[in-house]
Enzyme design. Structure first.
Site, PDB file in Angstrom:
ATOM      1  NE  ARG A   1      -0.269  -1.154  11.713  1.00 33.38           N
ATOM      2  CZ  ARG A   1       0.887  -0.809  12.270  1.00 33.38           C
ATOM      3  NH1 ARG A   1       1.019   0.401  12.812  1.00 33.38           N
ATOM      4  NH2 ARG A   1       1.886  -1.654  12.308  1.00 33.38           N
TER       5      ARG A   1
ATOM      6  CB  SER B   1      -9.675 -21.624   9.329  1.00 32.05           C
ATOM      7  OG  SER B   1     -10.741 -22.433   9.771  1.00 32.05           O
TER       8      SER B   1
ATOM      9  NE  ARG C   1      19.887  -4.059  -5.653  1.00 26.24           N
ATOM     10  CZ  ARG C   1      20.297  -5.334  -5.710  1.00 26.24           C
ATOM     11  NH1 ARG C   1      19.542  -6.298  -5.208  1.00 26.24           N
ATOM     12  NH2 ARG C   1      21.448  -5.636  -6.283  1.00 26.24           N
TER      13      ARG C   1
ATOM     14  CG  HIS D   1       0.100  -5.699   9.515  1.00 31.03           C
ATOM     15  ND1 HIS D   1      -0.864  -5.960  10.464  1.00 31.03           N
ATOM     16  CD2 HIS D   1       0.455  -4.397   9.698  1.00 31.03           C
ATOM     17  CE1 HIS D   1      -1.097  -4.878  11.186  1.00 31.03           C
ATOM     18  NE2 HIS D   1      -0.314  -3.907  10.729  1.00 31.03           N
TER      19      HIS D   1
END
Length: 248
Positions: free
Chosen positions: A202, A71, A107, A95
């Site tokens: 990755r 944390s 759009r 992720h």
């Protein structure tokens, strides 16, 4: 007499093999890890870490990383502007914890005709069984075929897109003909802990304890993000590598 609608105005089709990553803003430093960690024992006095040289406490950072006290690595933020093919962003969306995304929308704007074609260094041939395979360089003929077929397909798809727009078809409908090799752009915001998890999956690295097999194009993005982060939090980055590139 039949009439073919004029094509929508657009730039000429272009092709790219590189992705780009820009660090647009950040609040991230090694001291962020330290004051977040020390609050557990020092309370309000932990804020004194902001005025201290974090180099003096690199042992604490390494301890937190080694023993996976994660944390304290979350109290920071980095926002990147990323330009990459749509298929890279679809992998990115796996992720979710500690990440926020906003991507350009087909759009609300006409999408630009910029498409991904692998560069000469991109290995084209996959060999081996699933779970235990490798990529090897393609032949000159395979590279020529890949370039020709992809570019022809992109041109045809974008021409169809323009034709539909010119006929008054809504952008959100017309975009359906465009391939995932189209370049898009997005903002991605994360903290150091979520970025470490991303990099562990990755990117490939000689110091990684757990092997990873990323698609090369998302690895290219990861490598650039890693370079930015390494400059912001060098002690945290060193501890990440020293402890096998496993997110705490």
């Amino acid at each position: 007499m039949s009439h073919t609608p004029d094509r929508a105005e657009s730039a000429p089709v272009s092709f790219r093999s590189e992705v780009t990553v820009e660090l647009v803003k950040h609040s991230a430093a090694d001291s962020d890890v330290l004051w977040a960690a020390r609050v557990s024992t020092a309370g309000e006095q932990s804020l004194e870490e902001l005025q201290k040289d974090p180099e003096r406490s690199k042992g604490l950072i390494n301890y937190l990383m080694r023993d996976r006290h994660g944390s304290p690595f979350e109290h920071n933020s980095m926002t990147f502007f990323i330009s990459a093919p749509i298929f890279v962003f679809r992998e990115f969306m796996r992720h979710r914890v500690g990440w926020s995304y906003n991507e350009e929308s087909g759009r609300y704007r006409q999408l630009e005709p910029v498409f991904y074609v692998p560069g000469e260094s991109r290995k084209l041939v996959q060999q081996g069984r699933p779970g235990k395979y490798e990529f090897v360089a393609g032949t000159s003929a395979q590279h020529e075929l890949t370039d020709r077929v992809m570019e022809d397909s992109y041109r045809q798809a974008y021409e169809a897109y323009q034709e539909m727009l010119a006929a008054g078809v809504a952008r959100e409908v017309a975009r359906a003909v465009l391939p995932v090799g189209l370049f898009s752009s997005m903002y991605a915001t994360c903290n150091a802990r979520s970025l470490m998890h991303f990099l562990g999956l990755r990117t490939q690295h000689e110091q990684a304890k757990v092997p990873s097999f990323p698609q090369r194009e998302i690895e290219m993005v990861g490598e650039q993000m890693e370079a930015h982060w390494a400059k912001l939090m060098p002690l945290t980055y060193a501890a990440f590598n020293a402890n096998g590139r496993i997110a705490p």
